[in-house]
Design a protein around this motif. Structure first.
Motif, mmCIF file in Angstrom:
data_model
loop_
_atom_site.group_PDB
_atom_site.id
_atom_site.type_symbol
_atom_site.label_atom_id
_atom_site.label_comp_id
_atom_site.label_asym_id
_atom_site.label_seq_id
_atom_site.Cartn_x
_atom_site.Cartn_y
_atom_site.Cartn_z
ATOM 1 N N MET A 75 42.169 56.781 30.648
ATOM 2 C CA MET A 75 43.621 56.860 30.582
ATOM 3 C C MET A 75 44.220 55.566 30.044
ATOM 4 O O MET A 75 45.129 55.574 29.213
ATOM 5 N N ARG A 76 43.692 54.432 30.495
ATOM 6 C CA ARG A 76 44.202 53.147 30.029
ATOM 7 C C ARG A 76 43.862 52.922 28.554
ATOM 8 O O ARG A 76 44.644 52.356 27.805
ATOM 9 N N LYS A 77 42.696 53.406 28.151
ATOM 10 C CA LYS A 77 42.327 53.293 26.737
ATOM 11 C C LYS A 77 43.269 54.122 25.869
ATOM 12 O O LYS A 77 43.677 53.706 24.782
ATOM 13 N N ASN A 78 43.629 55.296 26.363
ATOM 14 C CA ASN A 78 44.478 56.203 25.596
ATOM 15 C C ASN A 78 45.872 55.646 25.356
ATOM 16 O O ASN A 78 46.518 55.990 24.371
ATOM 17 N N ILE A 79 46.344 54.811 26.273
ATOM 18 C CA ILE A 79 47.682 54.238 26.105
ATOM 19 C C ILE A 79 47.626 52.807 25.581
ATOM 20 O O ILE A 79 48.630 52.098 25.564
ATOM 21 N N GLY A 80 46.429 52.400 25.147
ATOM 22 C CA GLY A 80 46.281 51.114 24.481
ATOM 23 C C GLY A 80 46.351 49.899 25.371
ATOM 24 O O GLY A 80 46.631 48.791 24.908
ATOM 25 N N LYS A 81 46.065 50.083 26.672
ATOM 26 C CA LYS A 81 46.091 48.946 27.596
ATOM 27 C C LYS A 81 44.692 48.396 27.806
ATOM 28 O O LYS A 81 43.708 49.121 27.692
ATOM 29 N N SER A 82 44.637 47.100 28.087
ATOM 30 C CA SER A 82 43.342 46.501 28.388
ATOM 31 C C SER A 82 42.792 47.134 29.654
ATOM 32 O O SER A 82 43.543 47.515 30.558
ATOM 33 N N CYS A 83 41.488 47.247 29.714
ATOM 34 C CA CYS A 83 40.877 47.989 30.820
ATOM 35 C C CYS A 83 40.120 47.078 31.763
ATOM 36 O O CYS A 83 39.088 46.525 31.412
ATOM 37 N N GLU A 84 40.649 46.948 32.952
ATOM 38 C CA GLU A 84 39.953 46.220 34.003
ATOM 39 C C GLU A 84 39.568 47.163 35.130
ATOM 40 O O GLU A 84 39.132 46.728 36.186
ATOM 41 N N GLU A 85 39.757 48.457 34.891
ATOM 42 C CA GLU A 85 39.529 49.433 35.950
ATOM 43 C C GLU A 85 38.086 49.431 36.438
ATOM 44 O O GLU A 85 37.830 49.512 37.640
ATOM 45 N N LYS A 86 37.132 49.356 35.496
ATOM 46 C CA LYS A 86 35.726 49.405 35.897
ATOM 47 C C LYS A 86 35.389 48.255 36.830
ATOM 48 O O LYS A 86 34.787 48.453 37.890
ATOM 49 N N ASP A 87 35.798 47.035 36.453
ATOM 50 C CA ASP A 87 35.516 45.881 37.291
ATOM 51 C C ASP A 87 36.199 46.010 38.652
ATOM 52 O O ASP A 87 35.621 45.682 39.686
ATOM 53 N N LYS A 88 37.427 46.508 38.653
ATOM 54 C CA LYS A 88 38.177 46.659 39.906
ATOM 55 C C LYS A 88 37.459 47.615 40.861
ATOM 56 O O LYS A 88 37.259 47.298 42.036
ATOM 57 N N TYR A 89 37.080 48.766 40.350
ATOM 58 C CA TYR A 89 36.383 49.736 41.182
ATOM 59 C C TYR A 89 35.024 49.211 41.621
ATOM 60 O O TYR A 89 34.640 49.338 42.792
ATOM 61 N N ASP A 90 34.282 48.632 40.684
ATOM 62 C CA ASP A 90 32.926 48.184 40.997
ATOM 63 C C ASP A 90 32.916 47.056 42.013
ATOM 64 O O ASP A 90 32.085 47.038 42.927
ATOM 65 N N VAL A 91 33.831 46.100 41.875
ATOM 66 C CA VAL A 91 33.910 44.998 42.841
ATOM 67 C C VAL A 91 34.213 45.533 44.236
ATOM 68 O O VAL A 91 33.594 45.125 45.229
ATOM 69 N N CYS A 92 35.158 46.456 44.323
ATOM 70 C CA CYS A 92 35.525 47.003 45.633
ATOM 71 C C CYS A 92 34.409 47.875 46.211
ATOM 72 O O CYS A 92 34.178 47.859 47.422
ATOM 73 N N LEU A 93 33.714 48.610 45.355
ATOM 74 C CA LEU A 93 32.590 49.413 45.836
ATOM 75 C C LEU A 93 31.501 48.532 46.419
ATOM 76 O O LEU A 93 30.972 48.813 47.501
ATOM 77 N N VAL A 94 31.169 47.468 45.709
ATOM 78 C CA VAL A 94 30.145 46.543 46.203
ATOM 79 C C VAL A 94 30.589 45.938 47.538
ATOM 80 O O VAL A 94 29.793 45.817 48.472
ATOM 81 N N CYS A 95 31.871 45.591 47.631
ATOM 82 C CA CYS A 95 32.406 45.023 48.877
ATOM 83 C C CYS A 95 32.272 46.021 50.023
ATOM 84 O O CYS A 95 31.836 45.665 51.123
ATOM 85 N N MET A 96 32.639 47.285 49.780
ATOM 86 C CA MET A 96 32.574 48.304 50.823
ATOM 87 C C MET A 96 31.135 48.531 51.286
ATOM 88 O O MET A 96 30.858 48.624 52.487
ATOM 89 N N ILE A 97 30.231 48.620 50.318
ATOM 90 C CA ILE A 97 28.833 48.860 50.674
ATOM 91 C C ILE A 97 28.278 47.686 51.478
ATOM 92 O O ILE A 97 27.544 47.863 52.448
ATOM 93 N N LYS A 98 28.653 46.465 51.085
ATOM 94 C CA LYS A 98 28.180 45.287 51.811
ATOM 95 C C LYS A 98 28.683 45.284 53.257
ATOM 96 O O LYS A 98 27.920 45.021 54.191
#
Length: 235
Positions: free
Chosen positions: A179-202
């Protein structure tokens, strides 16, 4: 309650129970995080703000109810009341108390006759965290021949991988990226989700280690979950 219990949202659903749930059954990442914070705050209250402290002893998805706003409520204090009466009684009751709880969610020391404890509730909550973000029950058929939910999550954490995450969480992440790519915005979504997932699992892994003394305190868990949510909304 309006939205039933967490078990039906995570694993299976009977259309006869509430047809409204079927249409919106997929829990978003933020909803999962909010539910965990609600449950952690409830345990913090029971453990640290009640006198004497209350040990729930049977924390699991079916005992987490969701109201119309998707706010989570910890339910079923039948065992907790029983334990509360027995904690101060003679040691001859420890064995019968230790058998309380649900297979897969009860800490190992309960099976050996140990007294119910705050650390026991933290163990169950740790399982709930991992179950929320992997979609795997502790009794899943995957876990055999020495593989457990704990070792499964710990292995995923060691490699900083998120492939063990629930496919619905990864689907949401990928949709947000697109969705962010489609509207031409920089994408930090992957890092945001991945960092929080790692935090939750830890946090989950640190909650349900084998030895009670090594587990996190519930108040520290609340702090870590709130940090993760703050990070999610800031990025």
């Amino acid at each position: 309650m309006d939205n039933g219990n967490l078990e039906n949202w995570l694993h299976y659903f009977s259309p006869q129970e509430n047809s409204q749930i079927e249409d919106k059954r997929m829990l978003s990442f933020v909803e999962r995080l909010n539910i965990l914070i609600d449950v952690a705050c409830a345990l913090d209250y029971l453990h640290n703000d009640c006198e004497p402290a209350i040990i729930h002893c049977d924390l699991k998805p079916s005992n987490v109810l969701l109201d119309k706003n998707m706010t989570a409520h910890v339910s079923d204090f039948g065992v907790a009341k029983f334990v509360q009466q027995r904690i101060q009684s003679s040691s001859k009751n420890h064995s019968s108390v230790g058998l309380q709880g649900t297979i897969g969610y009860a800490p190992p020391e309960y099976g050996m006759g140990s007294k119910p404890s705050k650390a026991g509730d933290v163990y169950s909550f740790g399982i709930l965290i991992i179950e929320m973000f992997t979609g795997k029950r502790p009794t899943d058929e995957l876990f055999k021949d020495g593989l457990t939910l704990h070792s499964y999550a710990k292995a995923g954490l060691a490699d900083r991988e998120v492939e063990i995450a629930d496919s619905k969480v990864l689907q949401e992440r990928d949709e947000q990226i697109q969705m962010r790519k489609n509207i031409g915005k920089s994408c930090e979504e992957k890092d945001k989700y991945d960092v929080c997932l790692v935090c939750m699992i830890k946090v989950g892994v640190d909650c349900f280690v084998e030895f009670p003394a090594d587990r996190m305190k519930i108040r520290d868990v609340v702090g870590e979950l709130n940090k993760a949510r703050k990070f999610f909304f800031m990025h």
